[in-house]
Design a protein around this motif. Structure first.
Motif, short mmCIF file in Angstrom:
data_model
loop_
_atom_site.label_atom_id
_atom_site.label_comp_id
_atom_site.label_asym_id
_atom_site.label_seq_id
_atom_site.Cartn_x
_atom_site.Cartn_y
_atom_site.Cartn_z
N ALA A 361 -9.54 10.48 -9.87
CA ALA A 361 -10.77 10.33 -9.07
C ALA A 361 -10.49 10.21 -7.58
O ALA A 361 -11.42 10.16 -6.77
CB ALA A 361 -11.53 9.09 -9.55
N THR A 362 -9.21 10.17 -7.19
CA THR A 362 -8.83 10.05 -5.78
C THR A 362 -8.75 11.43 -5.13
O THR A 362 -8.20 12.36 -5.70
CB THR A 362 -7.47 9.34 -5.65
N LYS A 363 -9.31 11.55 -3.95
CA LYS A 363 -9.34 12.83 -3.26
C LYS A 363 -7.94 13.27 -2.87
O LYS A 363 -7.18 12.52 -2.25
CB LYS A 363 -10.22 12.73 -2.01
N PRO A 364 -7.54 14.50 -3.24
CA PRO A 364 -6.22 14.99 -2.85
C PRO A 364 -6.06 15.02 -1.34
O PRO A 364 -7.00 15.29 -0.59
CB PRO A 364 -6.19 16.41 -3.43
N GLY A 365 -4.84 14.71 -0.90
CA GLY A 365 -4.54 14.71 0.53
C GLY A 365 -4.60 13.34 1.15
O GLY A 365 -4.06 13.12 2.24
N GLY A 366 -5.27 12.39 0.47
CA GLY A 366 -5.36 11.05 1.03
C GLY A 366 -4.10 10.24 0.79
O GLY A 366 -3.39 10.44 -0.19
N LYS A 367 -3.81 9.30 1.68
CA LYS A 367 -2.64 8.43 1.55
C LYS A 367 -3.14 7.05 1.12
O LYS A 367 -3.99 6.46 1.80
CB LYS A 367 -1.88 8.34 2.86
N VAL A 368 -2.63 6.57 -0.02
CA VAL A 368 -3.12 5.30 -0.55
C VAL A 368 -1.95 4.37 -0.86
O VAL A 368 -0.80 4.80 -1.00
CB VAL A 368 -3.95 5.51 -1.84
N ASP A 369 -2.26 3.07 -0.95
CA ASP A 369 -1.26 2.07 -1.34
C ASP A 369 -1.11 2.05 -2.85
O ASP A 369 -2.11 2.11 -3.58
CB ASP A 369 -1.68 0.68 -0.86
N MET A 370 0.11 1.96 -3.31
CA MET A 370 0.39 1.82 -4.74
C MET A 370 1.37 0.67 -4.91
O MET A 370 2.43 0.65 -4.27
CB MET A 370 0.95 3.11 -5.32
N GLN A 371 1.01 -0.28 -5.75
CA GLN A 371 1.86 -1.45 -5.98
C GLN A 371 2.62 -1.28 -7.28
O GLN A 371 2.01 -1.02 -8.33
CB GLN A 371 1.02 -2.73 -6.01
N VAL A 372 3.94 -1.42 -7.23
CA VAL A 372 4.77 -1.29 -8.42
C VAL A 372 5.57 -2.57 -8.63
O VAL A 372 5.86 -3.30 -7.67
CB VAL A 372 5.73 -0.09 -8.31
N TRP A 373 5.90 -2.82 -9.90
CA TRP A 373 6.75 -3.95 -10.24
C TRP A 373 8.18 -3.43 -10.38
O TRP A 373 8.46 -2.58 -11.19
CB TRP A 373 6.29 -4.59 -11.53
N ARG A 374 9.08 -3.97 -9.53
CA ARG A 374 10.46 -3.48 -9.50
C ARG A 374 11.40 -4.67 -9.29
O ARG A 374 11.27 -5.41 -8.32
CB ARG A 374 10.63 -2.45 -8.39
N LYS A 375 12.32 -4.84 -10.22
CA LYS A 375 13.35 -5.88 -10.11
C LYS A 375 12.75 -7.26 -9.88
O LYS A 375 13.16 -8.03 -9.01
CB LYS A 375 14.35 -5.54 -9.01
N GLY A 376 11.71 -7.57 -10.66
CA GLY A 376 11.16 -8.91 -10.64
C GLY A 376 10.18 -9.23 -9.55
O GLY A 376 9.78 -10.39 -9.37
N LYS A 377 9.75 -8.22 -8.78
CA LYS A 377 8.76 -8.49 -7.74
C LYS A 377 7.89 -7.26 -7.49
O LYS A 377 8.24 -6.13 -7.86
CB LYS A 377 9.45 -8.91 -6.44
N ALA A 378 6.74 -7.50 -6.88
CA ALA A 378 5.80 -6.41 -6.56
C ALA A 378 6.21 -5.75 -5.25
O ALA A 378 6.50 -6.43 -4.26
CB ALA A 378 4.38 -6.95 -6.46
N VAL A 379 6.24 -4.43 -5.27
CA VAL A 379 6.59 -3.65 -4.08
C VAL A 379 5.45 -2.69 -3.79
O VAL A 379 4.95 -2.01 -4.70
CB VAL A 379 7.90 -2.85 -4.31
N THR A 380 5.01 -2.63 -2.55
CA THR A 380 3.92 -1.73 -2.16
C THR A 380 4.48 -0.47 -1.50
O THR A 380 5.28 -0.57 -0.56
CB THR A 380 2.93 -2.42 -1.21
N LEU A 381 4.05 0.67 -2.00
CA LEU A 381 4.49 1.96 -1.46
C LEU A 381 3.27 2.77 -1.03
O LEU A 381 2.18 2.59 -1.55
CB LEU A 381 5.27 2.74 -2.54
N LYS A 382 3.48 3.66 -0.09
CA LYS A 382 2.43 4.59 0.34
C LYS A 382 2.66 5.94 -0.32
O LYS A 382 3.77 6.49 -0.23
CB LYS A 382 2.47 4.76 1.86
N VAL A 383 1.64 6.47 -0.98
CA VAL A 383 1.78 7.76 -1.64
C VAL A 383 0.66 8.69 -1.18
O VAL A 383 -0.50 8.29 -1.07
CB VAL A 383 1.76 7.59 -3.18
N THR A 384 1.02 9.94 -0.89
CA THR A 384 0.04 10.95 -0.53
C THR A 384 -0.36 11.70 -1.80
O THR A 384 0.48 12.34 -2.44
CB THR A 384 0.62 11.94 0.50
#
Length: 498
Positions: A361-384
């Motif tokens: 449902a997200t418009k292609p081309g937009g850059k959004v925050d994505m939070q992932v669980w990695r090595k025991g903590k939450a990490v926020t990444l930017k994905v286009t």
């Protein structure tokens, strides 16, 4: 004996109990009698009167019939044909020629030109969503048709055109040449609750303007990548497809789409597409005639409770990344196999199937925050976000011969180094390859050829480092191993042997 009971007052107490109202309870015989209110009784509600809702809405529900083109035999090839070999062609096909005749009969000759005729295809339902003639129905109602005819409850019929369809969500938007129509009000399917009364109006088996009622049996019923269905016990049959699911306020909360049945008829379970999902599709169909969806280029798997515990998640939620497409949006954003996506664009990923719907449902081309669980903590990444392409199958089958393996360890594994060619092919930075699995590892499902990328929160870089990590594992707690098999990865829990 009777006088003894009477003198003690016990029979009087029994009579008092027998005459008490339903809201009064008597104590046991022999004890002091007292009237005590019971717990608050459950209120008994009468079945609602649907007549006004039906009167307000059924005029906006339409019958949809479709036609299709089917091939027919050329009239020149019928029983009155002058072709003496026509009888043989009925059995052996239109290209049959008897022995000795020059070549097969050509299909492009005038007497063999293919012909078609239009025949009835099916009947479905739909409903008006705008005064100027936009109508909603299911894609499967109008697919493969060469004619669509919409009939109002008044009996007036219109020829409809397709504005756009979306097979993935089974939605079709039609248009008829009409004005001043009465659209159905659109409700909010996110507020639905189990046990809520709903109605279906449609044309089951061609019986137009048929009303059935029931309750919402379940919400967010996952049966597809993009559809959290509404499950009801409303009687829905062939012909109801595309009709509205209506609440007691007369608002559309869903589009009836499927039934779960072993007979082909209604068996107590019907599924409707939430109207919120439908209207998002309608906006794109109106604007572009098609639906564009977002993608990030990952393959995902569910997170089990054992895995969640092993990697430090408080609860089993999110979507575990089993594979990252090389060069895709997720790869560019730094997402790795084994990450657990717990939020996307500010929305929680409670279950694996939430992610495809939210990303789609997200418009292609937009850059959004994505939070992932990695090595025991939450990490926020930017994905286009990329655009969903047609599905392509990908395979990866490492074939390099591994070097000598280590001895069997506490997990029941022998491992060896992963070649640089395999690492490049699988887009991994380290890992060790399993050459033998026995004991707890074999029981957990590990097999020869698997590649171990991570143990708990530690990335594996070499057989020597792997051996050191395994030697430090507790034998009283399961370890979480991120394992690649082919181009897929998954978390597997293994408890080391003492």
């Amino acid at each position: 004996m009777l006088s003894a009971y009477t003198s003690n007052g016990k029979i009087k107490r029994l009579l008092a109990c027998a005459s008490a109202t339903l809201l009064v309870a008597c104590t046991t015989i022999g004890a002091v009698t007292s009237a005590q209110p019971t717990s608050t009784p459950v209120p008994v509600l009468a079945v609602p009167d649907f007549t006004q809702v039906v009167a307000d809405t059924e005029g906006s529900v339409v019958n949809i019939r479709t036609t299709e083109a089917v091939p027919v035999r050329n009239p020149a090839m019928g029983p009155n044909s002058n072709d003496p070999y026509e009888m043989f062609r009925w059995f052996f096909g239109p290209d049959f020629m008897p022995p000795g005749m020059p070549g097969p009969r050509q299909r492009n000759t005038p007497d063999a030109a293919p012909q078609e005729r239009t025949v009835p295809r099916g009947v479905g339902s739909g409903f008006i969503i705008s005064e100027d003639g936009y109508i909603l129905t299911n894609n499967h109602v109008v697919a493969k048709s060469n004619g669509i005819f919409v009939t109002m409850t008044s009996g007036k019929e219109y020829k409809a055109t397709i504005v756009g369809t979306d097979p993935r969500t089974d939605v079709a938007l039609l248009k008829i040449d009409a004005d001043g129509l009465k659209p159905l009000p659109i409700g909010d399917s996110t507020t639905l609750k189990k046990g809520q009364w709903v109605l279906a109006i449609g044309s089951p088996f061609g019986l137009d303007s048929t009303v059935t009622s029931g309750i919402v049996s379940a919400i967010n019923r996952d049966t597809g990548d993009y559809l959290p269905f509404i499950q009801t016990d409303v009687a829905v049959n062939p012909g109801n497809s595309g009709g509205p699911l209506i609440n007691l306020a007369g608002q559309v909360v869903g589009v009836n789409s499927q039934i779960i049945s072993q007979s082909g008829g209604f068996m107590g379970i019907s599924l409707a597409i939430p109207i919120d999902e439908v209207m998002r599709v309608v906006e794109q169909l109106k604007a572009h005639g098609k639906v564009t969806r977002g993608r990030i280029g990952v393959q995902i798997a569910p997170v089990s409770e054992d895995v969640a515990k092993a990697i430090g998640l408080e609860e089993a939620k999110g979507a575990m990344v089993s594979n990252v497409e090389e060069g895709g949006p997720a790869d560019d954003a730094g997402i790795r196999s084994g990450d657990v996506i717990i939020k996307f664009d500010g929305k929680d990923i409670s279950h694996m199937t939430d992610l495809p719907r939210i990303v789609g449902a997200t418009k292609p081309g937009g850059k959004v925050d994505m939070q992932v669980w990695r090595k025991g903590k939450a990490v926020t990444l930017k994905v286009t976000v990329g655009e969903m392409p047609s599905p392509d199958s990908e395979t990866a089958s490492p074939t390099a011969e591994p070097p000598a393996a280590t001895p069997v360890d506490a997990l029941g594994l022998k491992v060896t180094e992963v070649s640089s060619a395999q690492r490049d092919k699988l887009n991994i930075r380290g890992g060790v390859q399993v050459t033998q699995a026995e004991g707890p590892a074999a029981t957990a499902g590990l097999a020869e050829g698997d590649i171990i990328v991570t143990i708990n929160d530690v990335d594996i870089t070499s057989p020597e480092q792997y051996a050191k990590v395994v030697s430090g594992l507790s034998t009283s707690r399961a370890a979480a191993l991120l394992v690649m098999r082919g181009n897929q990865s998954q978390w597997i829990t293994v408890t080391p042997e003492k």
